[in-house]
Motif scaffolding. Structure first.
Motif: not given
Length: 224
Positions: A182-184, A70-72, A78-80, A130-138
């Protein structure tokens, strides 16, 4: 509809009902779930619940997977759009909003470990969404030249970060992946501090304070 499909539908509905009651118990008992208590609330014999979940740990696993998914899903949605820093900030606020709306499920997946419980591998893929979504943005920011790589990392840590980079942000410099991790960690800590009362009698403007922290993390990652 065949008899088999009817049985499958009934089983799915009963499984969902058991999990719904179990989530209510999270609010009062934490992760110290009792299948007997859940069965009692459902008006069932405990032996009937065991036909759906063989143990407390199986029920906990189902709740954990549901919470991570659900969180993922919310974070991914949200990050599209937007610039890379804006996408990161949107993701951070979505994670916080979900945690505030589901505090007991947040505590289940990011709070203290449940004594005696060992999470199976089934939880790994949902846990890293969620971590993978941060990775995708990076990753996207790296390809666009929209992030500062920063000082290179050397030594044994470099090899570990290269493996993480390969799985989360292919092509991104390891030092950039380290700062994203670190941000995560800061994101999770900031949310837990708010949920678990660490800001009580200190900060009332919680959303503004969170925004300030996450903008700091966006800058720390190196988004231009």
């Amino acid at each position: 509809m065949t008899a088999a499909s009817i049985r499958a539908r009934v089983r799915a509905e009963m499984t969902d009902e058991i999990k719904t009651v179990a989530r209510r118990h999270l609010a009062t008992d934490g992760a110290n779930l009792s299948l007997r208590a859940v069965a009692r609330d459902l008006g069932m014999a405990s032996s009937a619940v065991y036909r759906y979940f063989a143990s407390r740990d199986d029920l906990l696993t189902a709740l954990i997977i549901d919470a991570y998914n659900a969180l993922g899903a919310a974070a991914e949605e949200s990050a599209r759009t937007g610039g890379h820093a804006e996408r990161f900030l949107a993701l951070c606020h979505t994670v916080r909003d979900w945690a505030l709306a589901n505090p007991h499920e947040w505590a289940l997946i990011y709070g203290s470990p449940v004594p005696g419980y060992q999470a199976p591998r089934d939880t790994v893929e949902p846990a890293i969404r969620v971590i993978l979504q941060v990775g995708a943005i990076v990753h996207d920011a790296t390809l666009a030249g929209d992030v500062e790589a920063g000082e290179p990392i050397t030594g044994p840590l470099l090899a570990e970060l290269e493996v993480v980079a390969e799985h989360t942000s292919p092509g991104a410099p390891p030092q950039l992946v380290a700062r994203s991790m670190g941000a995560w960690i800061h994101l999770c800590g900031a949310i837990s501090a708010e949920l678990f009362g660490q800001l009580n009698n200190t900060i009332d403007q919680r959303r503004e304070f969170f925004e300030l922290q996450m903008r700091g993390e966006a800058a720390a990652i190196g988004f231009r």
